[in-house]
Design an enzyme around this catalytic site. Structure first.
Site, PDB file in Angstrom:
ATOM      1  N   CYS A   1      -6.489   1.865   8.147  1.00  0.00           N
ATOM      2  CA  CYS A   1      -6.069   3.265   8.226  1.00  0.00           C
ATOM      3  C   CYS A   1      -4.886   3.323   9.180  1.00  0.00           C
ATOM      4  O   CYS A   1      -5.007   2.910  10.349  1.00  0.00           O
ATOM      5  CB  CYS A   1      -7.239   4.086   8.769  1.00  0.00           C
TER       6      CYS A   1
ATOM      7  N   CYS B   1       0.061   5.744   4.345  1.00  0.00           N
ATOM      8  CA  CYS B   1      -1.355   6.115   4.458  1.00  0.00           C
ATOM      9  C   CYS B   1      -2.059   5.294   3.396  1.00  0.00           C
ATOM     10  O   CYS B   1      -1.571   5.196   2.264  1.00  0.00           O
ATOM     11  CB  CYS B   1      -1.541   7.604   4.200  1.00  0.00           C
TER      12      CYS B   1
HETATM   13  N1  DGL Z   1      -6.074   6.477   5.075  1.00  0.00           N
HETATM   14  C1  DGL Z   1      -5.659   6.978   6.325  1.00  0.00           C
HETATM   15  C2  DGL Z   1      -4.305   6.431   6.763  1.00  0.00           C
HETATM   16  O1  DGL Z   1      -3.943   5.358   6.369  1.00  0.00           O
HETATM   17  C3  DGL Z   1      -5.837   8.399   6.703  1.00  0.00           C
HETATM   18  C4  DGL Z   1      -6.127   9.440   5.700  1.00  0.00           C
HETATM   19  C5  DGL Z   1      -6.764  10.622   6.378  1.00  0.00           C
HETATM   20  O2  DGL Z   1      -7.974  10.541   6.583  1.00  0.00           O
HETATM   21  O3  DGL Z   1      -6.061  11.560   6.725  1.00  0.00           O
HETATM   22  O4  DGL Z   1      -3.597   7.052   7.518  1.00  0.00           O
END
Ligand code: DGL
Length: 259
Positions: free
Chosen positions: A76, A186
């Protein structure tokens, strides 16, 4: 705890997004066992405060380490920006690998290009992102594109639905025909790469941090003498804070999607 070479690698994200990274990890390290934890009950992280993201990330990482994870992948961008250095200081004996927007490979491939960085509001607000642009942006025009609501919408699945297409038009429609590259900053967004490409036009190149993160994990495991020594294919297990059969089926479905 957490130091056996045949132990598992704990991978986490706010939800399904980290599964795009997990796919790259399995491709790079097919003999490792992985336990993926998605915090879908608390997604999206990208619209929370930094203190909330830190608390959530710390709880998950500590639980995975207590359960025997030999290494952790923060799959993430948002949680990496907020929590990676704190987690590394707290667990210096456990390799902890994060992910960041893949601006470095994008700027190398398109040295004078216009590059969109699509990411959460938190990722784009923090100093880590600005440092990334200063360090690797070079002569590129780097355009940050916060996408509030997109990760939460991807969590629901049904990626070909018209409402999702409309959301993407809203974020990037005005850049159609005007950009050379897109950094998917993301981990949820690789699942809508094709849909973004349809909005922006065919010639745009896409970059995400999955493969780089997988190479980094390999290097960290090798340095620590923790690469799995077995011949059988590794196992992949899924767990979620939304602990329902439907949610776990959704995770399996995302794992089987090409992205
Ligand atoms: N998948 C996450 C990232 O790479 C965050 C998505 C979220 O929960 O806002 O930033």
């Amino acid at each position: 705890m957490g130091k056996e070479r045949d132990g598992f690698v704990g991978v986490f994200d706010s939800g399904v997004g980290g599964i795009s990274v997990l796919r790259a990890l399995v491709a790079e390290l097919p003999h490792e066992d992985f336990l993926f934890f998605g915090d879908s009950a608390n997604a999206p992280y990208g619209e929370k405060t930094e203190a909330q993201v830190l608390d959530l990330s710390r709880d998950i990482a500590e639980r995975l380490i207590a359960e025997g994870a030999k290494a952790i992948v923060i799959a993430c961008n948002t949680a990496t920006s907020v929590a990676a250095s704190t987690l590394r200081s707290a667990h210096p004996d456990v390799p902890i690998v994060g992910i960041e927007p893949a601006l470095k490979p994008a700027a190398r491939a398109l040295p004078h290009g216009t590059i969109l960085v699509m990411a959460t509001e938190v990722t784009l607000r923090l100093e880590k992102y600005h440092e990334l642009v200063r360090t690797w942006g070079g002569e590129c025009e780097v355009v940050p594109v916060p996408c509030p609501g997109l990760a939460a919408r991807i969590e629901l699945g049904d990626l070909d639905a018209p409402d999702l297409r409309e959301m993407l038009e809203g974020y990037v429609g005005s850049y159609a025909g005007k950009v050379d590259g897109v950094v998917l900053g993301c981990t949820h967004y690789p699942f809508v790469r094709r849909h973004i490409a349809e909005v922006l036009g065919a010639d745009v190149r896409f970059f995400d941090g999955g493969a780089g993160t997988a190479r980094q994990l390999r290097a960290r495991l090798a340095d620590a003498g923790l690469l799995a020594g077995r011949d059988r294919p590794g196992r992949v297990e899924f767990a979620s804070s939304l602990d329902t059969p439907e949610e776990l089926a959704l995770y399996e479905r995302f794992f089987s999607l090409s992205c």
